[in-house]
Design an enzyme around this catalytic site. Structure first.
Site, PDB file in Angstrom:
ATOM      1  N   HIS A 264       0.850  -1.200   0.000  1.00 15.16           N
ATOM      2  CA  HIS A 264       0.000   0.000   0.000  1.00 15.16           C
ATOM      3  C   HIS A 264       0.876   1.236   0.000  1.00 15.16           C
ATOM      4  O   HIS A 264       1.945   1.238   0.605  1.00 15.16           O
ATOM      5  CB  HIS A 264      -0.910   0.007   1.235  1.00 15.16           C
ATOM      6  CG  HIS A 264      -2.107   0.884   1.061  1.00 15.16           C
ATOM      7  ND1 HIS A 264      -2.082   2.234   1.349  1.00 15.16           N
ATOM      8  CD2 HIS A 264      -3.344   0.611   0.594  1.00 15.16           C
ATOM      9  CE1 HIS A 264      -3.273   2.740   1.083  1.00 15.16           C
ATOM     10  NE2 HIS A 264      -4.062   1.796   0.611  1.00 15.16           N
ATOM     11  N   ASP A 319      -7.644  -5.942   0.215  1.00 17.87           N
ATOM     12  CA  ASP A 319      -8.079  -6.867  -0.829  1.00 17.87           C
ATOM     13  C   ASP A 319      -7.533  -8.280  -0.689  1.00 17.87           C
ATOM     14  O   ASP A 319      -7.904  -9.159  -1.456  1.00 17.87           O
ATOM     15  CB  ASP A 319      -7.691  -6.300  -2.209  1.00 17.87           C
ATOM     16  CG  ASP A 319      -8.418  -4.996  -2.492  1.00 17.87           C
ATOM     17  OD1 ASP A 319      -9.626  -4.955  -2.231  1.00 17.87           O
ATOM     18  OD2 ASP A 319      -7.785  -4.025  -2.924  1.00 17.87           O
TER      19      ASP A 319
HETATM   20  C1  LIG Z   1      -0.843  -0.793  -3.888  1.00 20.17           C
HETATM   21  C2  LIG Z   1       0.324  -0.514  -4.832  1.00 20.17           C
HETATM   22  C3  LIG Z   1      -0.230  -0.110  -6.193  1.00 20.17           C
HETATM   23  C4  LIG Z   1       1.147   0.635  -4.253  1.00 20.17           C
HETATM   24  O1  LIG Z   1       2.059   1.045  -5.229  1.00 20.17           O
HETATM   25  P1  LIG Z   1       3.299   2.005  -4.933  1.00 20.17           P
HETATM   26  O2  LIG Z   1       3.105   2.748  -3.684  1.00 20.17           O
HETATM   27  O3  LIG Z   1       3.515   2.784  -6.185  1.00 20.17           O
HETATM   28  O4  LIG Z   1       4.500   1.013  -4.682  1.00 20.17           O
HETATM   29  P2  LIG Z   1       5.393   0.343  -5.798  1.00 20.17           P
HETATM   30  O5  LIG Z   1       4.558  -0.367  -6.792  1.00 20.17           O
HETATM   31  O6  LIG Z   1       6.359   1.369  -6.318  1.00 20.17           O
HETATM   32  O7  LIG Z   1       6.163  -0.715  -4.946  1.00 20.17           O
HETATM   33  C5  LIG Z   1       7.335  -0.425  -4.160  1.00 20.17           C
HETATM   34  C6  LIG Z   1       8.166  -1.689  -4.095  1.00 20.17           C
HETATM   35  O8  LIG Z   1       7.433  -2.722  -3.421  1.00 20.17           O
HETATM   36  C7  LIG Z   1       7.204  -3.827  -4.279  1.00 20.17           C
HETATM   37  N1  LIG Z   1       5.796  -4.225  -4.135  1.00 20.17           N
HETATM   38  C8  LIG Z   1       4.751  -3.408  -3.958  1.00 20.17           C
HETATM   39  N2  LIG Z   1       3.613  -4.121  -3.887  1.00 20.17           N
HETATM   40  C9  LIG Z   1       3.967  -5.405  -4.028  1.00 20.17           C
HETATM   41  C10 LIG Z   1       3.228  -6.599  -4.058  1.00 20.17           C
HETATM   42  N3  LIG Z   1       1.898  -6.578  -3.941  1.00 20.17           N
HETATM   43  N4  LIG Z   1       3.878  -7.757  -4.230  1.00 20.17           N
HETATM   44  C11 LIG Z   1       5.223  -7.768  -4.354  1.00 20.17           C
HETATM   45  N5  LIG Z   1       5.986  -6.657  -4.333  1.00 20.17           N
HETATM   46  C12 LIG Z   1       5.359  -5.487  -4.177  1.00 20.17           C
HETATM   47  C13 LIG Z   1       7.417  -3.288  -5.697  1.00 20.17           C
HETATM   48  O9  LIG Z   1       7.786  -4.309  -6.592  1.00 20.17           O
HETATM   49  C14 LIG Z   1       8.479  -2.264  -5.485  1.00 20.17           C
HETATM   50  O10 LIG Z   1       9.726  -2.946  -5.390  1.00 20.17           O
HETATM   51  P3  LIG Z   1      11.069  -2.335  -6.046  1.00 20.17           P
HETATM   52  O11 LIG Z   1      11.318  -1.062  -5.272  1.00 20.17           O
HETATM   53  O12 LIG Z   1      12.074  -3.398  -5.827  1.00 20.17           O
HETATM   54  O13 LIG Z   1      10.757  -2.079  -7.481  1.00 20.17           O
HETATM   55  C15 LIG Z   1       1.227  -1.770  -4.956  1.00 20.17           C
HETATM   56  O14 LIG Z   1       1.653  -2.174  -3.679  1.00 20.17           O
HETATM   57  C16 LIG Z   1       0.519  -2.915  -5.664  1.00 20.17           C
HETATM   58  O15 LIG Z   1       0.499  -2.979  -6.887  1.00 20.17           O
HETATM   59  N6  LIG Z   1      -0.099  -3.847  -4.880  1.00 20.17           N
HETATM   60  C17 LIG Z   1      -0.861  -4.915  -5.481  1.00 20.17           C
HETATM   61  C18 LIG Z   1      -2.218  -4.406  -5.943  1.00 20.17           C
HETATM   62  C19 LIG Z   1      -3.154  -4.106  -4.801  1.00 20.17           C
HETATM   63  O16 LIG Z   1      -3.294  -4.886  -3.873  1.00 20.17           O
HETATM   64  N7  LIG Z   1      -3.837  -2.961  -4.884  1.00 20.17           N
HETATM   65  C20 LIG Z   1      -4.844  -2.579  -3.916  1.00 20.17           C
HETATM   66  C21 LIG Z   1      -4.346  -1.497  -3.021  1.00 20.17           C
HETATM   67  S1  LIG Z   1      -5.529  -1.177  -1.726  1.00 20.17           S
END
Ligand SMILES: CC(C)(COP(=O)(O)OP(=O)(O)OC[C@H]1O[C@@H](n2cnc3c(N)ncnc32)[C@H](O)[C@@H]1OP(=O)(O)O)[C@@H](O)C(=O)NCCC(=O)NCCS
Length: 383
Positions: A264, A319
């Site tokens: 998150h 989720d």
């Molecule tokens: C929620 C979300 C979009 C937040 O995105 P964000 O703040 O932009 O964070 P990032 O996508 O840049 O992730 C930061 C790091 O954590 C890792 N990471 C984040 N969520 C992850 C996950 N669900 N599984 C594995 N690794 C994850 C990323 O790969 C990234 O790693 P890196 O720095 O080595 O590249 C992201 O965590 C995600 O895609 N989660 C899965 C989808 C989800 O559950 N969404 C509902 C949110 S309520």
């Protein structure tokens, strides 16, 4: 006047986009409050979606009279015309229900298009849409399942209507209570989440509330936002056997796959909503069911992914477990995100009201241009 350009923040991380008094997400301690009240308290056994909509709008816990008023208002306002029902049913066949819902919500709009003249109706239009979007989800579910339209009944609560219209069966008290809790938990999550930010951006153009809701549904549909509840259950279905979960999740993490329901932007501890959902899971998921297997896989996901990513501040979000609970009360997987939309319409509409009341200046941030500058045009024959 020249403004100093702040440094670029991808995803607007850390950039304030509004002042809001509706809900507060405290990411470091894992707390979510609506108007100051904790979601743990609001999802108690007597909590209803109607009560929480009244709280979000009024800013105070409603009396029983106010809750009753809200129920009557929902019953009156959820009515749809035959044409609106027909359009939603047509859209509900052959496309994902989120796209059908996005289209159907837009068709609720008026024949004119200038909300500024009507801004004093922002509360009544918002409440009416919250009631109608839930009804539309039910209409789309019936069409997708090949059932005839069987609309809301007199005296039926919003949660009972949703369970009955989506599953096609008379809901039990437990199903209705669980649905109320899920609707409450997903009703708002600060102004900064992608779909609520969308609602404020669209509202700032003076668009009609139906355009605001339709655009916000589009934003919610993506797997990085609301679509993650569907994504996590699909992953659990794909893994199938709880005994294989640990190995599968490790492999996916090795491949840098983003586990739906995990991580998150704001929470760097376990999402408080996921803890409430686990309380519901313990109540409603019966041993030996598919939902029980999926929940067991979800718990393994939590363990494996937390061991690997917890020290980077990544933990389960709302989720990871919500799909298992939706499944346990008989909701088909395609309808997890539409139900999230039915609930979050409350947050979108209350944020729209706040947006208008705070002056509603149009959102117009700036870009950092990195393309070529001032090139000589070349006629078609010379390229
Ligand atoms: C929620 C979300 C979009 C937040 O995105 P964000 O703040 O932009 O964070 P990032 O996508 O840049 O992730 C930061 C790091 O954590 C890792 N990471 C984040 N969520 C992850 C996950 N669900 N599984 C594995 N690794 C994850 C990323 O790969 C990234 O790693 P890196 O720095 O080595 O590249 C992201 O965590 C995600 O895609 N989660 C899965 C989808 C989800 O559950 N969404 C509902 C949110 S309520």
């Amino acid at each position: 006047m020249t403004l100093e350009t702040p440094s670029f923040s991808p995803g607007l991380e850390g950039v304030p986009i509004a002042e809001s008094a509706v809900s507060l997400v405290e990411g470091e301690v894992g707390r979510l409050t609506y108007r100051g009240y904790s979601i743990e308290d609001l999802t108690g056994p007597a909590g209803t979606f109607e009560e929480i909509v009244a709280l979000l709008y009024d800013g105070e816990l409603p009396s029983q009279t106010r809750i009753d008023e809200m129920r009557v208002l929902f019953e009156r306002e959820r009515a749809l015309t035959d044409e609106q029902i027909e359009i939603a049913r047509l859209a509900g066949v052959g496309t994902h229900p989120m796209f059908a819902l996005q289209a159907a919500a837009a068709t609720l709009g008026p024949t004119d298009n200038d909300f500024e003249r009507k801004a004093d109706t922002v509360v009544e239009r918002g409440l009416s849409l919250i009631a109608k979007v839930g009804h539309l989800v039910g209409v789309i579910a019936q069409a997708a399942d090949g059932r005839p339209y069987d609309g809301p009944r007199a005296g039926e609560s919003h949660a009972a209507m949703l369970v009955r219209m989506i599953t096609g069966e008379e809901p039990s008290d437990l199903q209705v209570r669980i649905m109320n809790a899920l609707l409450i938990l997903q009703a708002d999550h600060s102004a900064g989440n992608a779909s609520t930010f969308t609602s404020r951006v669209v509202a700032s153009t003076k668009a009609e509330p139906e355009a605001v809701v339709s655009a916000s549904i589009g934003a919610l549909s993506g797997p990085a936002h609301g679509g993650a509840n569907e994504g996590s259950l699909r992953l659990f279905q794909q893994i199938g056997d709880p005994a294989k979960a640990e190995e599968e999740i490790s492999r996916l993490l090795d491949d840098k796959f983003k586990i739906p329901g995990f991580g998150h932007r704001v929470y760097h501890v376990k999402d408080p909503r996921s803890k409430v959902i686990q309380r519901l899971a313990d109540e409603v998921i019966e041993d030996g069911t598919a939902a029980a297997d999926h929940y067991s896989i979800a718990l393994t996901v939590e363990k494996v992914a937390t061991d690997r990513l917890g020290d980077r501040g990544l933990f389960p979000n709302v989720d990871l477990f919500s799909g298992c609970v939706f499944e346990a009360i008989g909701i088909p997987i395609d309808f997890f995100t539409p139900l999230f939309a039915a609930s979050r319409t409350a947050g979108w509409m209350v944020n729209m009201q706040e947006q208008w009341e705070s002056g509603n200046r149009i959102f117009r941030p700036k870009q950092i241009y990195v393309g070529p500058e001032h090139r000589d045009f070349v006629e078609i024959g010379a390229r």
